[in-house]
Design an enzyme around this catalytic site. Structure first.
Site, PDB file in Angstrom:
ATOM      1  N   GLU A  99      51.395  43.805 119.836  1.00 48.78           N
ATOM      2  CA  GLU A  99      52.451  44.085 120.818  1.00 48.78           C
ATOM      3  C   GLU A  99      52.534  45.586 121.003  1.00 48.78           C
ATOM      4  O   GLU A  99      52.596  46.332 120.016  1.00 48.78           O
ATOM      5  CB  GLU A  99      53.828  43.621 120.326  1.00 48.78           C
ATOM      6  CG  GLU A  99      54.070  42.159 120.389  1.00 48.78           C
ATOM      7  CD  GLU A  99      55.517  41.793 120.047  1.00 48.78           C
ATOM      8  OE1 GLU A  99      56.436  42.572 120.379  1.00 48.78           O
ATOM      9  OE2 GLU A  99      55.711  40.734 119.446  1.00 48.78           O
ATOM     10  N   GLU A 135      57.174  39.491 113.240  1.00 49.74           N
ATOM     11  CA  GLU A 135      58.075  40.582 112.795  1.00 49.74           C
ATOM     12  C   GLU A 135      59.119  40.159 111.775  1.00 49.74           C
ATOM     13  O   GLU A 135      60.318  40.297 112.015  1.00 49.74           O
ATOM     14  CB  GLU A 135      58.807  41.162 114.011  1.00 49.74           C
ATOM     15  CG  GLU A 135      57.928  41.865 114.998  1.00 49.74           C
ATOM     16  CD  GLU A 135      58.718  42.492 116.150  1.00 49.74           C
ATOM     17  OE1 GLU A 135      59.885  42.137 116.351  1.00 49.74           O
ATOM     18  OE2 GLU A 135      58.150  43.344 116.843  1.00 49.74           O
TER      19      GLU A 135
HETATM   20  C1  BGP Z   1      59.418  42.560 119.779  1.00 47.84           C
HETATM   21  C2  BGP Z   1      59.414  41.058 119.886  1.00 47.84           C
HETATM   22  C3  BGP Z   1      59.123  40.541 121.241  1.00 47.84           C
HETATM   23  C4  BGP Z   1      59.602  41.426 122.341  1.00 47.84           C
HETATM   24  C5  BGP Z   1      59.447  42.884 122.144  1.00 47.84           C
HETATM   25  C6  BGP Z   1      60.123  43.755 123.161  1.00 47.84           C
HETATM   26  O1  BGP Z   1      60.247  42.977 118.754  1.00 47.84           O
HETATM   27  O2  BGP Z   1      58.498  40.474 118.994  1.00 47.84           O
HETATM   28  O3  BGP Z   1      59.537  39.205 121.290  1.00 47.84           O
HETATM   29  O4  BGP Z   1      60.324  40.916 123.313  1.00 47.84           O
HETATM   30  O5  BGP Z   1      59.901  43.238 120.873  1.00 47.84           O
HETATM   31  O6  BGP Z   1      61.501  43.729 122.975  1.00 47.84           O
HETATM   32  P1  BGP Z   1      62.526  43.524 124.158  1.00 47.84           P
HETATM   33  O7  BGP Z   1      62.145  42.239 124.791  1.00 47.84           O
HETATM   34  O8  BGP Z   1      63.855  43.480 123.528  1.00 47.84           O
HETATM   35  O9  BGP Z   1      62.323  44.683 125.045  1.00 47.84           O
END
Ligand code: BGP
Length: 487
Positions: free
Chosen positions: A386, A194
């Site tokens: 993701e 990202e």
């Molecule tokens: C993305 C990242 C992850 C992740 C996910 C969820 O932006 O690449 O590392 O954790 O988001 O976000 P969060 O953990 O803040 O809920």
């Protein structure tokens, strides 16, 4: 004519995704150095009346305090979920669900503890060798992110992270070492997670202390320029190391709907979309798009570039577009476009969408839209790496009935099936946080995404036992039936 496909391809890579700093723990074991994510101190997530009290940024003052008196703070990412010691058990559970792929990242500070050493740390290299061998036992393909929101803290202290061009050769040294070492074990790589989130948190994405830069937006784009170069160089190097390697660029894809049918809002939505897609535009096409050059000019953003940079970008383009998908936003016309683009927290709420417990809009149709738009634009394979729902889970008599998670994933997988029918080419799908892990944004353990529950709270209390949730059995069936059985 393009054949209309009504089912998931036979070799579709189903699986799950994680990141080293959110799962490994053992933050000083095996010769690892301190990293930027080891400094994400837990803050009351409900503090200041907000559900998302992000722990994304660290100031110079905080960094100094954390380094001097670490015992006074809670650093959940230092603990992770102890994957470092429990990876065999975790991989066995992934195999039980039938995973074809597992996305993980390598911690730069395990391989080069300060980033400055001449030789890689053998113990760090060996750890990932063991993990890849374990995956191989079950025929699970690794998908490896080289930089997922962390880097040796020494590089922040010495260079203010990716603000400095000096980071490029240091990163190349690191990526060359891992590509050489794992060339027979890893095929799919993602150099940066990202990259567009540098606009959201320049510390998390680029190791930069915000109080040390004068114009944070300009700084975010400058760090991105350095990362673009580092990624392109890694890719062109990698192609010499193995012909089998496949490289993906990776963005947090946030579709921004226009708030109304007013042409001004439609234009604002187009611009917000361009700011999001600027990243893959550079990484897939190999040059800066003209709309961005205009945007920089209008906003007095000056990116320092060197002769030869364009050539580097052209020679290291991506084979596939990886992305995370969590939400859509709404955009309205504003005088200052910087207010609306590239942020995680949208100022406008879409009344047509439900939101998660963390206020993230839930929009499966948006997933189909994003898949179509990305494919129309680039015409190369896509990979949603993701997607998932962060939620509080309750353990009742040793069981976790997470039907809300099943419902979320079912709708998103359905949307993906529709996109496949639309003709979109998709390599695989890895749900985020397939095992509960520490939240990136809030450093909470209680924001859970997994099919596997991990017994640990925000303060590190718990047995660390792993428990299969209802969604575990559901996802196993989804994989077994290659996406046919979603009920
Ligand atoms: C993305 C990242 C992850 C992740 C996910 C969820 O932006 O690449 O590392 O954790 O988001 O976000 P969060 O953990 O803040 O809920």
């Amino acid at each position: 004519m393009h054949k209309v496909r009504t089912e998931f391809p036979k070799n579709f890579l189903w699986g799950g995704a994680t990141a080293a700093n959110q799962i490994e723990g053992a933050y000083l074991e095996g010769g690892k150095g301190l990293s930027t994510s080891d400094m994400a101190a837990y803050k009351d997530p409900y503090g200041e009346g907000r559900v998302n009290n992000f722990t994304f940024n660290v100031s110079s003052e905080e960094l100094e305090k954390y380094l001097l008196n670490p015992e006074k703070y809670n650093f959940p990412k230092r603990r992770g979920i102890d994957f470092y010691h429990r990876y065999k058990e975790d991989i066995r559970l992934f195999a039980e669900m039938g995973f074809k792929v597992f996305r993980l990242s390598i911690s730069w500070a395990r391989i080069f503890p300060t980033g400055l050493e001449d030789e890689p740390n053998e113990e760090g290299l060996k750890f990932y060798d063991d993990v890849f061998d374990e995956l191989k036992k079950y025929n699970i393909e690794p998908l490896v992110t080289m930089s997922h929101y962390e880097m040796p803290i020494e590089l922040t202290k010495r260079y203010n992270g990716w603000m400095s061009r000096e980071l490029i050769p240091l990163f190349i040294k690191y990526t060359t070492a891992i590509m050489e070492r794992y060339k027979d074990k890893v095929k799919y790589w993602i150099p940066f997670n990202e990259m567009n989130m540098n606009l959201n948190s320049i510390y998390t994405g680029a190791g930069v202390l915000e109080d040390k830069v004068t114009n944070v937006i300009q700084a975010a784009y400058q760090t991105s320029h350095h990362q673009f170069l580092a990624q392109a160089m890694t890719i062109s190097n990698g192609r010499k190391i193995s012909k089998d390697f496949k490289f993906g660029c990776m963005i947090n894809a946030i579709e921004s709907y226009a708030a109304t049918s007013k042409p001004e809002d439609q234009l604002a939505s187009l611009k917000a979309g361009q700011i999001n897609l600027f990243y893959p535009d550079v990484q897939v096409r190999g040059y800066y798009p003209s709309y961005m050059i205009r945007y920089f000019k209008e906003n007095n953003i000056n990116i320092v570039q060197q002769e030869g940079d364009n050539e580097i970008l052209k020679n290291g383009t991506s084979d596939y577009v990886a992305f995370s998908y969590y939400m859509t936003h709404m955009t309205e016309h504003r005088e200052d476009m910087r207010d609306i683009a590239g942020r995680l927290d949208s100022p406008l709420k879409n009344p047509n969408l439900e939101i998660s417990e963390w206020d993230w809009p839930i929009d499966p149709i948006g997933f189909r839209i994003v898949l179509n738009k990305l494919y129309d634009r680039y015409q190369i394979p896509l990979w949603p790496v993701e997607n998932g729902l962060g939620a509080h889970d309750k353990v009742v008599d040793g069981k976790i009935h997470d039907d809300y998670r099943i419902d979320y994933l079912r709708k998103h997988i359905s949307a993906m099936a529709d996109a496949i029918e639309d003709g979109v080419e998709i390599i695989g799908y890895t749900t985020w946080g397939c095992i509960d892990l520490v939240s990136c944004g809030t450093s909470q353990m209680s924001k859970r995404y997994g099919f596997i529950y991990v017994d640990q709270d925000d303060h590190g209390n718990g047995t660390l036992d792993r428990i299969r949730k209802d969604s575990f059995y559901w996802y196993k069936k989804v994989i077994e039936s290659n996406g046919e059985k979603l009920i």
